[in-house]
Design a protein around this motif. Structure first.
Motif, short mmCIF file in Angstrom:
data_model
loop_
_atom_site.label_atom_id
_atom_site.label_comp_id
_atom_site.label_asym_id
_atom_site.label_seq_id
_atom_site.Cartn_x
_atom_site.Cartn_y
_atom_site.Cartn_z
N ASP A 166 -41.98 79.82 25.05
CA ASP A 166 -41.87 80.29 26.26
C ASP A 166 -43.36 80.33 27.17
O ASP A 166 -43.68 79.65 28.07
N LYS A 183 -38.56 81.84 20.43
CA LYS A 183 -38.34 81.46 21.86
C LYS A 183 -39.48 82.03 22.81
O LYS A 183 -39.86 81.48 23.60
N TYR A 217 -41.88 75.92 26.93
CA TYR A 217 -40.72 75.13 26.28
C TYR A 217 -39.64 75.99 26.01
O TYR A 217 -39.95 77.00 26.06
N ARG A 218 -38.53 75.27 25.58
CA ARG A 218 -37.29 76.25 25.28
C ARG A 218 -36.71 75.44 24.04
O ARG A 218 -36.71 74.34 23.88
N SER A 266 -33.68 74.23 22.28
CA SER A 266 -32.19 73.46 22.62
C SER A 266 -31.13 73.64 21.46
O SER A 266 -31.66 73.41 20.26
N ASP A 317 -37.21 70.57 26.08
CA ASP A 317 -36.11 71.05 24.82
C ASP A 317 -36.90 70.66 23.68
O ASP A 317 -37.38 69.71 23.16
#
Ligand code: 5AD
Length: 343
Positions: free
Chosen positions: A329, A325, A333-334, A336, A49
């Motif tokens: 990606d 994003k 990771y993303r 949060s 995150d």
């Protein structure tokens, strides 16, 4: 070298000379190992995150004359602006819709007034009880910091810039004081803010010994957030002809701080992205866990010209979250949308 890195991960501290050698080493395997250890520690703490913070540059009027900064008072070439309360609230509203749950209000030391900030903070607090409010408005009195905290601000960013007294003097005119800056940091912490400090890497006159002093100060201070970006010259400042700081050294410091403070919040800074096209990914892979896309009204972004070519579009822009994003990606990771307080 690897033994020291293991020791830093285990004990969260090294002797000053050991930090120095980590900063100086030409052993690229060791540097790769340092980043890998820091990445693992961040993964253990935060998973994949990455917290997002909406950065609102509330104004570029400033009473100070820091030799490095493009919005210094003596710069007559920059168009000065100050967002209104309504503009700031509109930015928050847009940010909230995009998923931001932290708003960072940053500005020069003559943007707005204390009364205005108290009003703005109270209104944001009322409208967004679930959001964190971070301020980055420079030096104030203790009672002003306390007032804004009571109004609902939670966090405060104030880089100490450099701990060494001679180096501080090299970066700032006589009217500014390192002691006062450190005093402000103390007040912020005592008031109850999650407090961030940090430095520019490669600012003119900075030596590795200065950086070791910064590391030791940050260790004593125990901040909740640490901002580290490379110095980048700005064409209207006395440092216009100086060389930019090193991205490599910035990334090393980032990893060292991650190993020293596993749960501290560390952004992959805009300055790093300005210097390296893949700076954000590189920062995250070296242990950063925060990004701060620009949520300011687009028309004003170019006037918040702390340094040349400052990135404010693409993945640095709040409207560019889709792009961000994608970029996260690619490295697994993303984003949060949690508030992401220091724990
Ligand atoms: N290069 C890099 N960072 C800069 N800052 C100000 N001027 C520059 C520059 N020329 C940083 C300072 C300040 C933060 C808001 O921006 O560290 O604390």
């Amino acid at each position: 070298m690897m033994i020291w890195i293991d020791k830093l991960r285990r004990d969260h501290a090294l002797a000053p000379d050991e930090y120095r050698q980590l900063l100086a080493t030409t052993d690229t395997d060791a540097v790769e190992y340092l980043h890998r250890q820091a990445r693992e520690v961040a993964l253990r703490q935060f998973g994949h995150d990455i917290y997002i913070r909406g950065l609102i540059e509330v104004g570029n009027r400033c009473r100070n004359n820091c030799y490095y900064c493009g919005i210094r008072a003596a710069n007559m070439s920059v168009a000065r602006y100050e967002l209104t309360k309504e503009q700031i609230l509109t930015s928050c509203r847009e940010g909230y819709k995009l998923g931001f749950r932290t708003f960072v209000l940053q500005g020069g030391e003559k943007s707005g007034s204390y009364a205005m900030w108290e009003d703005v903070v109270s209104e944001i607090r009322l409208a967004y009880p679930d959001c964190a409010i971070t301020l980055s408005l420079g030096e104030m009195t203790r009672s002003e910091y306390e007032g804004l905290f009571r109004a609902g601000a939670n966090r405060y960013l104030l880089r100490h810039e450099t701990y060494n007294a001679d180096h501080y003097r090299r970066l700032h005119p006589e009217s500014m004081s390192r002691e006062h800056r450190l005093q402000c940091l103390q007040w912020l912490k005592e008031t109850g803010y999650q407090t961030g400090t940090g430095i520019m890497v490669g600012s003119p006159g900075q030596t590795l010994d200065h950086l070791v002093e910064d590391i030791c100060f940050i260790r004593r201070f125990q901040p909740q957030m640490i901002g580290i970006g490379p110095f980048i010259p700005q064409h209207d400042t006395p440092f216009r002809d100086c060389r930019p700081g090193s991205a490599d050294l910035t990334l090393r410091l980032l990893s060292i701080f991650r190993l020293m403070f596993p749960s501290v919040l560390i952004p992959a800074t805009t300055a790093l992205s300005t210097l390296l096209p893949d700076g954000k990914a590189r920062g995250i892979l070296a242990g950063a866990n925060v990004v701060m896309p620009n949520l300011s009204p687009a028309a004003y972004r170019s006037s918040y010209a702390l340094y040349d070519n400052k990135a404010a579009m693409g993945t640095e822009a709040a409207e560019g979250l889709a792009l961000l994003k994608q970029e996260l990606d690619k490295i697994g990771y993303r984003i949060s949308t949690a508030r992401g307080d220091f724990k």
